[in-house]
Design a protein around this motif. Sequence first.
Motif, PDB file in Angstrom:
ATOM      1  N   LEU A  77       6.896   7.584  11.884  1.00  0.00           N
ATOM      2  CA  LEU A  77       5.999   7.038  11.786  1.00  0.00           C
ATOM      3  C   LEU A  77       6.405   5.593  12.320  1.00  0.00           C
ATOM      4  O   LEU A  77       5.833   4.987  13.155  1.00  0.00           O
ATOM      5  CB  LEU A  77       5.192   6.482  10.601  1.00  0.00           C
ATOM      6  CG  LEU A  77       3.946   7.565   9.839  1.00  0.00           C
ATOM      7  CD1 LEU A  77       3.277   7.527   8.899  1.00  0.00           C
ATOM      8  CD2 LEU A  77       3.026   8.141  11.398  1.00  0.00           C
ATOM      9  N   VAL A 122      -1.358  15.687   1.405  1.00  0.00           N
ATOM     10  CA  VAL A 122      -2.383  14.500   0.430  1.00  0.00           C
ATOM     11  C   VAL A 122      -2.083  13.511   2.175  1.00  0.00           C
ATOM     12  O   VAL A 122      -0.514  13.152   2.444  1.00  0.00           O
ATOM     13  CB  VAL A 122      -1.810  14.328  -0.567  1.00  0.00           C
ATOM     14  CG1 VAL A 122      -2.666  12.429  -0.821  1.00  0.00           C
ATOM     15  CG2 VAL A 122      -1.939  14.998  -1.390  1.00  0.00           C
ATOM     16  N   GLU A 123      -2.936  13.126   2.733  1.00  0.00           N
ATOM     17  CA  GLU A 123      -2.712  12.703   3.351  1.00  0.00           C
ATOM     18  C   GLU A 123      -2.483  10.718   2.663  1.00  0.00           C
ATOM     19  O   GLU A 123      -3.135   9.944   1.942  1.00  0.00           O
ATOM     20  CB  GLU A 123      -4.571  12.309   4.523  1.00  0.00           C
ATOM     21  CG  GLU A 123      -4.408  11.276   5.477  1.00  0.00           C
ATOM     22  CD  GLU A 123      -5.690  11.107   6.427  1.00  0.00           C
ATOM     23  OE1 GLU A 123      -6.647  12.461   6.045  1.00  0.00           O
ATOM     24  OE2 GLU A 123      -5.873  10.339   6.719  1.00  0.00           O
ATOM     25  N   ALA A 124      -2.172  10.338   4.061  1.00  0.00           N
ATOM     26  CA  ALA A 124      -1.614   8.233   3.502  1.00  0.00           C
ATOM     27  C   ALA A 124      -1.792   7.977   4.936  1.00  0.00           C
ATOM     28  O   ALA A 124      -2.696   8.077   5.207  1.00  0.00           O
ATOM     29  CB  ALA A 124      -0.444   8.511   2.443  1.00  0.00           C
ATOM     30  N   ALA A 125      -0.533   7.573   5.065  1.00  0.00           N
ATOM     31  CA  ALA A 125      -0.386   6.389   6.169  1.00  0.00           C
ATOM     32  C   ALA A 125      -0.625   7.271   7.683  1.00  0.00           C
ATOM     33  O   ALA A 125      -0.913   7.046   8.341  1.00  0.00           O
ATOM     34  CB  ALA A 125       0.125   5.570   6.955  1.00  0.00           C
ATOM     35  N   GLU A 126      -0.394   9.175   7.916  1.00  0.00           N
ATOM     36  CA  GLU A 126       0.093   9.660   8.888  1.00  0.00           C
ATOM     37  C   GLU A 126      -1.613  10.079   9.261  1.00  0.00           C
ATOM     38  O   GLU A 126      -1.262  10.284  10.622  1.00  0.00           O
ATOM     39  CB  GLU A 126       0.799  11.159   8.171  1.00  0.00           C
ATOM     40  CG  GLU A 126       0.101  11.412   7.911  1.00  0.00           C
ATOM     41  CD  GLU A 126       0.480  11.520   6.237  1.00  0.00           C
ATOM     42  OE1 GLU A 126       0.576  10.715   5.592  1.00  0.00           O
ATOM     43  OE2 GLU A 126       0.264  12.462   5.359  1.00  0.00           O
ATOM     44  N   ILE A 153       1.894   4.493   1.320  1.00  0.00           N
ATOM     45  CA  ILE A 153       1.953   4.912   2.969  1.00  0.00           C
ATOM     46  C   ILE A 153       2.460   6.864   2.834  1.00  0.00           C
ATOM     47  O   ILE A 153       2.331   7.333   4.337  1.00  0.00           O
ATOM     48  CB  ILE A 153       2.950   4.417   3.815  1.00  0.00           C
ATOM     49  CG1 ILE A 153       4.415   4.427   3.126  1.00  0.00           C
ATOM     50  CG2 ILE A 153       2.336   2.825   4.117  1.00  0.00           C
ATOM     51  CD1 ILE A 153       5.386   3.326   4.435  1.00  0.00           C
ATOM     52  N   ALA A 154       2.874   7.264   2.353  1.00  0.00           N
ATOM     53  CA  ALA A 154       3.262   8.389   1.522  1.00  0.00           C
ATOM     54  C   ALA A 154       3.350   9.047   0.182  1.00  0.00           C
ATOM     55  O   ALA A 154       3.936   8.885  -0.059  1.00  0.00           O
ATOM     56  CB  ALA A 154       4.176   9.513   2.853  1.00  0.00           C
ATOM     57  N   PHE A 187      -6.218   3.874  -5.044  1.00  0.00           N
ATOM     58  CA  PHE A 187      -5.259   3.474  -5.133  1.00  0.00           C
ATOM     59  C   PHE A 187      -4.790   3.422  -3.794  1.00  0.00           C
ATOM     60  O   PHE A 187      -4.161   2.985  -3.123  1.00  0.00           O
ATOM     61  CB  PHE A 187      -4.007   5.399  -5.268  1.00  0.00           C
ATOM     62  CG  PHE A 187      -4.048   4.789  -6.941  1.00  0.00           C
ATOM     63  CD1 PHE A 187      -2.803   3.430  -6.918  1.00  0.00           C
ATOM     64  CD2 PHE A 187      -4.017   5.601  -7.347  1.00  0.00           C
ATOM     65  CE1 PHE A 187      -2.703   4.234  -8.727  1.00  0.00           C
ATOM     66  CE2 PHE A 187      -4.482   5.560  -8.273  1.00  0.00           C
ATOM     67  CZ  PHE A 187      -3.359   4.819  -9.056  1.00  0.00           C
ATOM     68  N   ASP A 188      -6.559   3.237  -3.190  1.00  0.00           N
ATOM     69  CA  ASP A 188      -6.540   3.182  -1.469  1.00  0.00           C
ATOM     70  C   ASP A 188      -5.993   3.931  -0.660  1.00  0.00           C
ATOM     71  O   ASP A 188      -5.952   3.624   0.620  1.00  0.00           O
ATOM     72  CB  ASP A 188      -6.107   1.479  -0.628  1.00  0.00           C
ATOM     73  CG  ASP A 188      -6.502   1.144   0.100  1.00  0.00           C
ATOM     74  OD1 ASP A 188      -8.025   1.314   0.704  1.00  0.00           O
ATOM     75  OD2 ASP A 188      -6.219  -0.218   0.903  1.00  0.00           O
ATOM     76  N   ILE A 189      -6.249   5.264  -1.051  1.00  0.00           N
ATOM     77  CA  ILE A 189      -6.002   5.943  -0.161  1.00  0.00           C
ATOM     78  C   ILE A 189      -6.194   7.517   0.147  1.00  0.00           C
ATOM     79  O   ILE A 189      -7.626   7.277  -0.937  1.00  0.00           O
ATOM     80  CB  ILE A 189      -3.852   6.945  -0.292  1.00  0.00           C
ATOM     81  CG1 ILE A 189      -3.667   7.021  -1.645  1.00  0.00           C
ATOM     82  CG2 ILE A 189      -3.667   5.761   0.498  1.00  0.00           C
ATOM     83  CD1 ILE A 189      -2.079   7.427  -1.626  1.00  0.00           C
ATOM     84  N   ARG A 205       3.718   3.594  14.602  1.00  0.00           N
ATOM     85  CA  ARG A 205       2.654   3.768  14.521  1.00  0.00           C
ATOM     86  C   ARG A 205       3.256   3.058  13.267  1.00  0.00           C
ATOM     87  O   ARG A 205       1.776   2.602  12.156  1.00  0.00           O
ATOM     88  CB  ARG A 205       2.365   4.848  13.804  1.00  0.00           C
ATOM     89  CG  ARG A 205       1.796   6.244  15.057  1.00  0.00           C
ATOM     90  CD  ARG A 205       0.806   5.916  14.842  1.00  0.00           C
ATOM     91  NE  ARG A 205       0.127   5.913  13.682  1.00  0.00           N
ATOM     92  CZ  ARG A 205      -0.014   7.065  13.025  1.00  0.00           C
ATOM     93  NH1 ARG A 205       0.299   8.807  13.248  1.00  0.00           N
ATOM     94  NH2 ARG A 205      -1.321   7.438  11.800  1.00  0.00           N
ATOM     95  N   LEU A 206       3.900   2.681  12.565  1.00  0.00           N
ATOM     96  CA  LEU A 206       3.787   1.642  11.018  1.00  0.00           C
ATOM     97  C   LEU A 206       5.027   1.039  11.088  1.00  0.00           C
ATOM     98  O   LEU A 206       6.218   1.107  11.531  1.00  0.00           O
ATOM     99  CB  LEU A 206       4.490   2.494   9.954  1.00  0.00           C
ATOM    100  CG  LEU A 206       4.513   2.872   8.344  1.00  0.00           C
ATOM    101  CD1 LEU A 206       3.143   2.253   7.874  1.00  0.00           C
ATOM    102  CD2 LEU A 206       4.765   3.871   7.528  1.00  0.00           C
ATOM    103  N   ARG A 212       8.878  11.713   7.447  1.00  0.00           N
ATOM    104  CA  ARG A 212       7.698  11.175   7.904  1.00  0.00           C
ATOM    105  C   ARG A 212       7.738   9.532   8.165  1.00  0.00           C
ATOM    106  O   ARG A 212       7.052   9.487   9.342  1.00  0.00           O
ATOM    107  CB  ARG A 212       6.701  12.019   6.749  1.00  0.00           C
ATOM    108  CG  ARG A 212       5.371  11.376   7.327  1.00  0.00           C
ATOM    109  CD  ARG A 212       3.841  12.789   6.788  1.00  0.00           C
ATOM    110  NE  ARG A 212       3.628  11.891   5.592  1.00  0.00           N
ATOM    111  CZ  ARG A 212       3.621  13.086   4.586  1.00  0.00           C
ATOM    112  NH1 ARG A 212       4.652  14.029   4.598  1.00  0.00           N
ATOM    113  NH2 ARG A 212       3.754  12.809   3.208  1.00  0.00           N
ATOM    114  N   ARG A 220       1.095  -1.037   0.316  1.00  0.00           N
ATOM    115  CA  ARG A 220      -0.299   0.324  -0.300  1.00  0.00           C
ATOM    116  C   ARG A 220       1.030   1.632   0.017  1.00  0.00           C
ATOM    117  O   ARG A 220       2.005   1.391  -0.074  1.00  0.00           O
ATOM    118  CB  ARG A 220      -0.884   0.312   1.146  1.00  0.00           C
ATOM    119  CG  ARG A 220       0.044  -0.171   2.660  1.00  0.00           C
ATOM    120  CD  ARG A 220      -1.097  -0.249   3.939  1.00  0.00           C
ATOM    121  NE  ARG A 220      -0.399  -0.155   5.228  1.00  0.00           N
ATOM    122  CZ  ARG A 220      -0.833   0.500   5.666  1.00  0.00           C
ATOM    123  NH1 ARG A 220      -1.571   1.872   5.358  1.00  0.00           N
ATOM    124  NH2 ARG A 220      -0.488   1.199   6.848  1.00  0.00           N
TER     125      ARG A 220
END
Lengths: 283, 283
Positions: free
Chosen positions: A205, B189-193, A187-188, B173-175, A210-211, A201, A185
């Motif tokens: 995480l 843009v937000e992803a895993a954070e 992640i950023a 892309f599931d984000i 967190r990751l 970042r 996936r």
Amino acid sequence: MSAAGTARGPLVLIAGAGEYPLRLARILSDQGEAPFIAALEGAADPAAFGDADVRSYRLGQLGSLLGELRRRGVSDIVMLGSLPRPSFGSLRPEASTLQYLPYFARAFRGGDDHLLRGVVRFFEEQGFRVHGPAEIAPELTAPRGPLGRKPATAKQQALLEHGFSLLAALSPFDIGQAAILADHRIIAVEAAEGTDAMIKRVADLVARGRLKIGKGDGVLVKAPKKGQDLRVDMPAIGPDTLRNIAEAGLSGIGLRAGEVLVGDRAALGRQADQLGLFIEGSA
Amino acid sequence: MSAAGTARGPLVLIAGAGEYPLRLARILSDQGEAPFIAALEGAADPAAFGDADVRSYRLGQLGSLLGELRRRGVSDIVMLGSLPRPSFGSLRPEASTLQYLPYFARAFRGGDDHLLRGVVRFFEEQGFRVHGPAEIAPELTAPRGPLGRKPATAKQQALLEHGFSLLAALSPFDIGQAAILADHRIIAVEAAEGTDAMIKRVADLVARGRLKIGKGDGVLVKAPKKGQDLRVDMPAIGPDTLRNIAEAGLSGIGLRAGEVLVGDRAALGRQADQLGLFIEGSA
């Protein structure tokens, strides 16, 4: 691109900050070419270019620069290196530059892309040809395939392809030069913060639990935006990028071949080998 | 959705952390319904539900919970509230839960979406109906139009629409549940954070002079991903989100109406008015 490259006359290298202008000057000098170098004050140190033919210019001295180029019969330009976005107020234009202020004023209204396009258009309207660094010295960019000994594994390749698809989907939105993926996936995603801040970042995480990024997982992808003018605005990575992704626990970097500046391919490949990372270009 | 809502029988509210489960319990109780509440240990405090019919359960007590629901003739489930992603090792399953371990094992292999889909499938296979909180209490979600007195201006609307287009493009892309835009461009843009970390990042860029956001510029957009199961996984904002975007110097929030949890619409509207922000839902 190569046709334009062979057709060009004497060159001026307008140099901003960083290693890339120095490296381009060295490549040209190794090829027996001695370009005139205009080092932008506050960004490029003229002394760093050794005994090259170099002068410093403020942005407000555009008039002098144009005069000098015409005196020398230079009609081909390559610009390379980073430049902190200048403020209109800090231009301090000399008398011969005042006539160009409306160009500056127009270029300064808008984003970075707009500013850079304005710069290219300005020089073209003044009768110059603007070449991209990749056209002048393709060896500055990512080649196809690995730069070091380690190629991306099939699993890492799949992540890279997913990442390049994401960047392509983001392209119409004028962002998305880079992203980080792990564990199937994204992640950023990079926007205004820049690539290094995005890598940091992810490292944070991971550090805060967190990751989790498994060994051999975790990749950075980098590519230009669609329509990005590669003559004045190429994405770039360097030794810091490799160090940062190693610290974040990622396994490697995928780049669009020919469209991302890497500077010294061999040195970067050696560094990747030392850090146990892959770094490679994809068509 | 409303048809299913009216057709349902007695309800269990499986409650995680945060204000939303409390608010849903209050809404149901105001409507004369007294659901059984299963407060998840370590996430929801059973005492917070006052004199409601509430019991605490560990994840490892799934067998007991199912037994209790069957004894009570409860066949309709709503789940709400956040839950720290549990580790498989921390389940400490009681005897009556051991038979369900293979389900847990399967659900734990994969991302959060996979885990949540596994939970829904599990309950459905056990003969329960799983309802979304928006179906049980639409007033928990963003309505169409402004929640406070201030609507988005035409310029802010244009930014919001650009942002929703971006989120739609990111959806495959599931984000991309959230993004921040300013000055006609996307800046984060937000992803895993997560959303709060993304807002904080923009605040930091502004504080360090890397980014300027003019007054009335700067918006947060938030929407579910395409295919996100809104029964167990709705995007949510709350008072903290409003405080954070005010601190970052943004002007407001745009939400997909009916698809983002806001909790107490009126309270959030009042808070937005006090902070001088807009907050509104779009169809």
